[in-house]
Design a protein around this motif. Structure first.
Motif, short mmCIF file in Angstrom:
data_model
loop_
_atom_site.label_atom_id
_atom_site.label_comp_id
_atom_site.label_asym_id
_atom_site.label_seq_id
_atom_site.Cartn_x
_atom_site.Cartn_y
_atom_site.Cartn_z
N THR A 47 2.03 15.74 9.84
CA THR A 47 2.33 14.82 8.75
C THR A 47 3.84 14.63 8.64
O THR A 47 4.35 13.52 8.49
N ASP A 99 2.77 1.70 -3.33
CA ASP A 99 1.97 2.05 -4.51
C ASP A 99 1.38 3.45 -4.46
O ASP A 99 0.84 3.94 -5.44
N MET A 100 1.44 4.10 -3.29
CA MET A 100 0.84 5.43 -3.19
C MET A 100 1.74 6.48 -3.83
O MET A 100 2.96 6.38 -3.77
N THR A 101 1.10 7.50 -4.39
CA THR A 101 1.90 8.63 -4.86
C THR A 101 2.26 9.48 -3.63
O THR A 101 1.65 9.32 -2.57
N ASN A 102 3.24 10.37 -3.80
CA ASN A 102 3.60 11.24 -2.68
C ASN A 102 2.42 12.07 -2.21
O ASN A 102 2.22 12.28 -1.02
N THR A 103 1.64 12.56 -3.17
CA THR A 103 0.47 13.38 -2.83
C THR A 103 -0.50 12.57 -1.98
O THR A 103 -1.03 13.06 -0.98
N GLN A 104 -0.70 11.31 -2.35
CA GLN A 104 -1.61 10.46 -1.58
C GLN A 104 -1.06 10.21 -0.17
O GLN A 104 -1.79 10.23 0.81
N LEU A 105 0.25 9.98 -0.11
CA LEU A 105 0.89 9.74 1.20
C LEU A 105 0.69 10.94 2.12
O LEU A 105 0.34 10.79 3.29
N ALA A 114 -1.54 13.15 1.96
CA ALA A 114 -2.94 13.44 2.27
C ALA A 114 -3.49 12.51 3.35
O ALA A 114 -4.58 12.73 3.89
N LEU A 115 -2.73 11.47 3.68
CA LEU A 115 -3.21 10.52 4.70
C LEU A 115 -3.26 11.19 6.07
O LEU A 115 -2.46 12.08 6.36
N LEU A 134 -1.04 6.97 8.53
CA LEU A 134 0.25 6.76 7.87
C LEU A 134 1.18 5.97 8.81
O LEU A 134 1.80 4.98 8.42
N THR A 137 0.84 -1.21 0.00
CA THR A 137 0.00 0.00 0.00
C THR A 137 0.87 1.24 0.00
O THR A 137 0.65 2.18 -0.78
#
Ligand SMILES: [Zn+2]
Length: 260
Positions: A63, A14-20, A22-23, A28, A11
């Motif tokens: 974050t 596979d996440m983009t940095n933006t998705q990471l 945004a968690l 996270l 998981t």
């Protein structure tokens, strides 16, 4: 590897940095905790490197703290010293928020505070650089000559209450003095072979375990690790007794200083 760890690793990978970014920070951290739950694997090392390289300057402080904490969770698989450093960073980034209120840091802190590791009867030195011990230097107080502590650019003496903050940028690492004020170390002693010194009791404990060990496991120790850079005379079996005596003397100084 357990399926939960595999899924968490995948998981995160596979996440983009933006998705990471945004968690939710706690989510996270939960994912990282799951991913490293099985101990050291190639996957977790890759993930650690991934987390370190996420550009998070503009992300919320929590974050950023969560990312630093994630790096600490990966680092502790190899090095308590590194993990301590990263945990310190996470605490600083969290600012006024107590890290423990958002993240579960109990197990990580316990692991960082563990005694030097012995694996299959061999002492396995922490692979951190010696400078990681310099986060807290036990020094001679410039005012009263007693035991003081330099940490985070501040020197403070609990005896005479001397306190000074360093506001420059020039620092000195890996030498037998504190990094900012260049104060002499409290734990230092001369022997016929050379000087023996330590930044604090954690460093002293690692040194003593290293010198005392007749068997050492140094597979993890490459490059700039503290033990790979010890002088040859300190590592030689024939000098073990002399060096141990010096270290024990420092142990008494450390106990008397009551800085822990
Ligand atoms: Zn003092």
């Amino acid at each position: 590897m357990s399926s939960a760890a595999v899924i968490a690793c995948r998981t995160l990978r596979d996440m983009t940095n933006t998705q990471l970014l945004a968690l939710d920070p706690a989510r996270l951290d939960q994912l990282v905790t799951e991913a490293v739950s099985d101990g050291k694997t190639a996957n977790t090392q890759t993930m650690g490197s991934r987390l370190r390289h996420v550009k998070a300057d503009k992300a919320p402080r929590l974050t950023q703290a969560g990312l630093a904490l994630g790096c600490a969770r990966v680092a502790v698989l190899d090095s308590q010293g590194w993990a301590r450093r990263l945990l310190g960073e996470a605490r600083l980034l969290a600012g006024d928020t107590d890290l423990g209120d958002v993240f579960d840091t109990t197990a990580l802190v316990a692991r960082i505070d563990q005694r030097p590791r012995v694996v299959d009867g061999r002492f396995a030195p922490d692979c951190c650089g010696v400078w990681t011990f310099q986060d807290e230097c036990w020094v001679v107080c410039p005012k009263c000559g007693g035991a003081a502590v330099e940490a985070d650019k501040v020197v403070h003496c609990t005896k005479c209450l001397y306190r000074a903050e360093y506001d420059g940028n020039s620092s000195t690492w890996e030498r037998a003095c504190s990094p900012w004020f260049l104060l002499p170390l409290l734990l230092t002693v001369s022997t016929s072979l050379g000087d023996v010194w330590a930044y604090n009791s954690r460093h002293l404990e690692q040194l003593r375990a290293y010198v005392a060990a007749t068997l050492r496991d140094e597979r993890n120790n490459v490059g700039r690790s503290w033990s790979s850079r010890l002088p040859a005379w300190m590592k030689a079996a024939k000098n073990r007794d002399t060096v141990l005596k010096a270290l024990d003397r420092l142990g008494r100084v450390a106990a008397e200083a009551k800085l822990v």
